[in-house]
Write a protein that holds these residues in place. Sequence first.
Motif, PDB file in Angstrom:
ATOM      1  N   UNK A   1       0.333  -1.248   0.032  1.00 49.75           N
ATOM      2  CA  UNK A   1      -0.338   0.303  -0.250  1.00 49.75           C
ATOM      3  C   UNK A   1       0.964   1.357  -0.145  1.00 49.75           C
ATOM      4  N   UNK A   2       1.901   1.005   0.679  1.00 48.98           N
ATOM      5  CA  UNK A   2       3.155   2.835   0.770  1.00 48.98           C
ATOM      6  C   UNK A   2       3.405   2.688  -1.191  1.00 48.98           C
ATOM      7  N   UNK A   3       3.689   1.787  -1.247  1.00 47.20           N
ATOM      8  CA  UNK A   3       4.403   1.846  -2.508  1.00 47.20           C
ATOM      9  C   UNK A   3       3.710   2.180  -3.860  1.00 47.20           C
ATOM     10  N   UNK A   4       2.049   0.912  -3.521  1.00 45.22           N
ATOM     11  CA  UNK A   4       1.035   2.451  -4.064  1.00 45.22           C
ATOM     12  C   UNK A   4       0.362   3.888  -3.853  1.00 45.22           C
ATOM     13  N   UNK A   5       1.036   3.491  -3.148  1.00 39.38           N
ATOM     14  CA  UNK A   5       0.207   5.156  -2.125  1.00 39.38           C
ATOM     15  C   UNK A   5       1.511   6.187  -2.780  1.00 39.38           C
ATOM     16  N   UNK A   6       2.812   5.631  -3.456  1.00 30.12           N
ATOM     17  CA  UNK A   6       3.759   7.159  -4.191  1.00 30.12           C
ATOM     18  C   UNK A   6       5.179   6.815  -3.298  1.00 30.12           C
ATOM     19  N   UNK A   7       4.998   5.733  -1.771  1.00 27.62           N
ATOM     20  CA  UNK A   7       6.184   6.104  -1.127  1.00 27.62           C
ATOM     21  C   UNK A   7       7.165   4.852  -1.227  1.00 27.62           C
ATOM     22  N   UNK A   8       8.039   4.225  -0.344  1.00 27.01           N
ATOM     23  CA  UNK A   8       8.882   3.476  -0.778  1.00 27.01           C
ATOM     24  C   UNK A   8       9.636   2.980   0.457  1.00 27.01           C
ATOM     25  N   UNK A   9       9.246   1.523  -0.077  1.00 23.60           N
ATOM     26  CA  UNK A   9       9.896   0.943   1.451  1.00 23.60           C
ATOM     27  C   UNK A   9      11.280   0.007   1.967  1.00 23.60           C
ATOM     28  N   UNK A  10      11.877   0.642   3.021  1.00 25.37           N
ATOM     29  CA  UNK A  10      13.207  -0.243   2.687  1.00 25.37           C
ATOM     30  C   UNK A  10      13.682  -1.283   3.454  1.00 25.37           C
ATOM     31  N   UNK A  11      12.403  -1.715   4.032  1.00 27.71           N
ATOM     32  CA  UNK A  11      13.064  -3.227   4.768  1.00 27.71           C
ATOM     33  C   UNK A  11      11.671  -4.021   4.840  1.00 27.71           C
ATOM     34  N   UNK A  12      11.299  -5.621   5.697  1.00 29.87           N
ATOM     35  CA  UNK A  12      10.491  -6.269   5.463  1.00 29.87           C
ATOM     36  C   UNK A  12       9.619  -6.458   6.522  1.00 29.87           C
ATOM     37  N   UNK A  13       9.484  -7.288   7.652  1.00 28.23           N
ATOM     38  CA  UNK A  13       8.098  -6.720   8.964  1.00 28.23           C
ATOM     39  C   UNK A  13       8.603  -5.949   9.232  1.00 28.23           C
ATOM     40  N   UNK A  14       8.960  -4.909   9.683  1.00 27.02           N
ATOM     41  CA  UNK A  14       9.151  -4.168  10.007  1.00 27.02           C
ATOM     42  C   UNK A  14       9.397  -2.658   9.106  1.00 27.02           C
ATOM     43  N   UNK A  15       8.366  -2.653   8.355  1.00 25.53           N
ATOM     44  CA  UNK A  15       8.533  -2.291   7.080  1.00 25.53           C
ATOM     45  C   UNK A  15       9.385  -0.474   7.110  1.00 25.53           C
ATOM     46  N   UNK A  16      10.640  -0.336   7.355  1.00 22.38           N
ATOM     47  CA  UNK A  16      11.242   0.971   7.018  1.00 22.38           C
ATOM     48  C   UNK A  16      10.882   2.208   5.868  1.00 22.38           C
ATOM     49  N   UNK A  17       9.033   2.526   6.136  1.00 20.33           N
ATOM     50  CA  UNK A  17       9.366   3.599   4.529  1.00 20.33           C
ATOM     51  C   UNK A  17       9.307   4.753   4.749  1.00 20.33           C
ATOM     52  N   UNK A  18       8.667   5.279   3.104  1.00 25.67           N
ATOM     53  CA  UNK A  18       9.065   7.258   3.257  1.00 25.67           C
ATOM     54  C   UNK A  18       7.586   7.575   2.800  1.00 25.67           C
ATOM     55  N   UNK A  19       7.038   8.436   2.777  1.00 25.24           N
ATOM     56  CA  UNK A  19       6.359   9.323   2.190  1.00 25.24           C
ATOM     57  C   UNK A  19       6.231   9.391   0.868  1.00 25.24           C
ATOM     58  N   UNK A  20       5.689   9.773  -0.177  1.00 27.95           N
ATOM     59  CA  UNK A  20       5.790  10.854  -1.359  1.00 27.95           C
ATOM     60  C   UNK A  20       7.121  11.916  -1.558  1.00 27.95           C
ATOM     61  N   UNK A  21       6.953  12.971  -0.090  1.00 28.10           N
ATOM     62  CA  UNK A  21       8.244  13.323  -0.143  1.00 28.10           C
ATOM     63  C   UNK A  21       8.837  13.057   1.390  1.00 28.10           C
ATOM     64  N   UNK A  22       8.808  11.726   1.143  1.00 25.12           N
ATOM     65  CA  UNK A  22       9.970  11.262   1.433  1.00 25.12           C
ATOM     66  C   UNK A  22      10.003  11.846   3.496  1.00 25.12           C
ATOM     67  N   UNK A  23       8.552  11.527   4.105  1.00 23.33           N
ATOM     68  CA  UNK A  23       8.829  11.756   6.146  1.00 23.33           C
ATOM     69  C   UNK A  23       8.772   9.602   6.124  1.00 23.33           C
ATOM     70  N   UNK A  24       9.852  10.073   6.883  1.00 21.79           N
ATOM     71  CA  UNK A  24       9.660   8.510   7.643  1.00 21.79           C
ATOM     72  C   UNK A  24       9.001   7.720   8.463  1.00 21.79           C
ATOM     73  N   UNK A  25       8.461   6.643   7.685  1.00 20.70           N
ATOM     74  CA  UNK A  25       7.269   6.154   9.308  1.00 20.70           C
ATOM     75  C   UNK A  25       7.738   4.570   9.109  1.00 20.70           C
ATOM     76  N   UNK A  26       7.633   3.748  10.367  1.00 24.97           N
ATOM     77  CA  UNK A  26       7.909   2.368  10.190  1.00 24.97           C
ATOM     78  C   UNK A  26       6.164   1.978  10.696  1.00 24.97           C
ATOM     79  N   UNK A  27       6.113   0.524   9.445  1.00 29.71           N
ATOM     80  CA  UNK A  27       5.136   0.113   9.441  1.00 29.71           C
ATOM     81  C   UNK A  27       5.257  -1.310  10.819  1.00 29.71           C
ATOM     82  N   UNK A  28       4.338  -1.518  11.220  1.00 36.12           N
ATOM     83  CA  UNK A  28       5.262  -3.274  12.361  1.00 36.12           C
ATOM     84  C   UNK A  28       3.592  -4.049  12.626  1.00 36.12           C
ATOM     85  N   UNK A  29       4.317  -4.963  11.624  1.00 33.43           N
ATOM     86  CA  UNK A  29       3.122  -6.423  12.440  1.00 33.43           C
ATOM     87  C   UNK A  29       3.519  -6.913  13.083  1.00 33.43           C
ATOM     88  N   UNK A  30       2.125  -6.747  14.578  1.00 29.96           N
ATOM     89  CA  UNK A  30       2.298  -7.447  15.444  1.00 29.96           C
ATOM     90  C   UNK A  30       2.943  -8.704  15.684  1.00 29.96           C
TER      91      UNK A  30
END
Length: 160
Positions: A39-68
């Motif tokens: 979903x991050x990629x489809x929304x124009x962001x980037x993903x750099x890691x797996x089950x704790x997905x280290x991502x950035x939104x389209x303007x480069x704001x970093x965020x992390x997504x965690x699968x419990x």
Amino acid sequence: MFHLDGKTVAGGTTGSGGVGPCAWQVYFQRADADAAAAAVTEAGGTVTFGHVAICADPVGVGLEVCQPRMNAGFGAVTDVGTLCWTELDTGDVAGATEFCRAVFGWGATATPYEGGTYAMAKPAGTTDEAAFGGLVPLSTGPGGGSRTALLDAVFRSGRL
């Protein structure tokens, strides 16, 4: 992990060096980190890691997504001494709001004010009382330098 009254309220780790300055990182929980990364990629962001997905939104704001898995996340929020609000200062409030809807399914309430629009992020279909963060316009950083975004974490204090 940091605990308050036996409940998880934050985590800490040593940095891996050269990644950037020390900062609070906010992780957003999703049942399926792979679907969140897609979903991050489809929304124009980037993903750099797996089950704790280290991502950035389209303007480069970093965020992390965690699968419990072993840690389900916060055991307490909004109590004194715990996280009570997150805020994204961004040059594109509308774009960031749409990104959060596309990736997390969040709703938002936009409140115009002199100088811009403040959007409160909340679970979709809920009232403003369920809001947990805000998106606010940012055009210049400290000293007048241009910035694209800054994510803040706010912890509740017993005193103001």
